[in-house]
Write an enzyme that holds these catalytic residues in place. Structure first.
Site, short mmCIF file in Angstrom:
data_model
loop_
_atom_site.label_atom_id
_atom_site.label_comp_id
_atom_site.label_asym_id
_atom_site.label_seq_id
_atom_site.Cartn_x
_atom_site.Cartn_y
_atom_site.Cartn_z
N GLY A 76 0.79 -1.23 0.00
CA GLY A 76 0.00 0.00 0.00
C GLY A 76 0.82 1.26 0.00
CG PHE A 136 6.52 -3.98 -6.58
CD1 PHE A 136 5.77 -5.00 -7.15
CD2 PHE A 136 5.86 -2.79 -6.29
CE1 PHE A 136 4.42 -4.84 -7.44
CE2 PHE A 136 4.52 -2.61 -6.56
CZ PHE A 136 3.80 -3.65 -7.14
CD GLU A 149 17.52 3.09 -5.71
OE1 GLU A 149 16.49 2.46 -6.07
OE2 GLU A 149 17.76 3.37 -4.53
#
Length: 384
Positions: free
Chosen positions: A129, A156, A247
């Site tokens: 969520g 994920f 990243e």
């Protein structure tokens, strides 16, 4: 093209990596895509050849290499396929947390075997969520003596099905104001059956990047030693923000490399394919499309290479990296669509690489912070 951060040593590293990938990976890549997972033998070979975490200090198995080696690694892996992204995440996204914030005991525990390929890492931020809003995570870790009791679900998670240890973003103080001040990072042994209360959920069936396994991770009264707290309690959000520059730069590097590869594939195709008695490349529309894409990709390459130089130099380029992340990933999606169109019906066939590239690229505008979040960051830095 001369690139400002590439030295002879980087070129030698690239040639060695490319030779290995051509001989040992390309022939098997489609099979790995079908299996939805990279074999552990691949990780072990990467470690044996010195391709895992070369930037680490020699005492932990690295070569004290600069970020330029990470760039070369990301580019060469992407040229084979985005499904090889797992080792890049391990190298340049997960392991820097251990190196920067870990205690000496933690470094000795996790770093050396992560350079050999014996251990595969992952980081668990996203929840069912909760996406880009990290302050809203629900996973909690309550201290009980010399342990934390961890509860929550993550989804994920790249390398999730094969990971041996995972850095879990959780809340150790649910009452903290602002909420992000309650976030901490815990390192959890991800070997199923070893840590009670931890289990790997289903492997997720993604649209693309198939060889990169992605799964759910579940924590139910999972007991984690206090000694596995990474850095200081309550500082997790700030650690995440510190590492997101690299990243997101890595995402931009891979997206741009994919765009270059798609352009290369399409250039070859339009020169060979004929329609109405002449090559597809002879049509003015094709020439204009290729010229436009080549120009934009060149602009992107110039910008990203300068960011790489600045990042290696230790500069704060959060705003510029946010720009690069959204612009290069949107560009790669545009290139994928245009190149597939120029392939005609063959572009929709699985045996053509452009079809896989078309599937693989859309997620890049979502992970590492959605492109909408990138624009929010930029707007704030513009004083809006």
């Amino acid at each position: 093209m001369d690139r400002p951060f590439i030295t002879e040593s980087h070129d030698i590293f690239r040639k060695s990596l490319r030779s290995y990938l051509d001989k040992e990976v390309r022939p098997h890549f489609e099979q790995w895509e079908e299996q939805r997972q990279l074999p552990h033998s691949f990780w072990m070979q990467l470690g044996e050849l010195g391709f895992l975490c070369p930037w680490l200090d020699e005492e932990y198995g690295g070569m004290n290499a600069d970020f330029g080696y990470s760039v070369v690694f990301a580019e060469e892996m992407e040229k084979v396929g985005a499904g090889l992204s797992g080792p890049g995440l391990h190298n340049d996204i997960v392991m820097p947390y251990i190196s920067s914030f870990g205690t000496e005991d933690q470094k000795k525990k996790w770093l050396p075997k992560s350079t050999t390929g014996e251990l595969i890492s992952s980081v668990a931020m996203t929840e069912p969520g909760t996406g880009s809003d990290l302050a809203a995570i629900k996973t909690t870790a309550v201290k009980d003596g010399d342990e934390f009791i961890l509860n929550g679900e993550k989804t994920f998670i790249t390398n999730g099905a094969t990971t041996n240890f995972v850095i879990v973003v959780c809340k150790t103080d649910v009452e903290a104001v602002p909420a992000h001040n309650g976030i901490s990072l815990l390192v959890v042994d991800a070997t199923e059956g070893v840590v009670p209360g931890f289990k790997k959920g289903k492997k997720l069936n993604k649209v693309g990047q198939h060889a990169s396994d992605t799964s759910e991770l579940i924590f139910e009264d999972c007991r984690v030693p206090v000694s596995h707290l990474l850095g200081e309690e309550g500082k997790g959000f700030y650690y995440l923000m510190e590492k997101l520059q690299q990243e997101r730069l890595t995402v931009a590097i891979s997206a741009l490399t994919s765009a270059e590869r798609m352009l290369e594939l399409t250039m070859e195709y339009v020169k060979q394919r004929k329609a109405f008695g002449k090559r597809i490349s002879d049509f003015q529309n094709t020439q204009f499309k290729m010229a436009e894409m080549a120009t934009e990709v060149k602009i992107g390459r110039t910008f990203v290479d300068q960011l790489i130089v600045n990042h290696i130099g230790g500069k704060n380029i959060v705003n510029e990296v946010s720009m690069a992340k959204w612009w290069t990933t949107d560009l790669a999606k545009k290139v994928a669509m245009e190149c597939m169109q120029l392939h005609g019906g063959y572009g929709y066939m699985e045996e053509y690489e452009i079809a896989r590239r078309y599937r693989d690229i859309p997620i890049t505008s979502v992970y590492a912070g959605t492109n909408e979040i990138m624009k929010v960051i930029i707007a704030k830095n513009l004083g809006l």
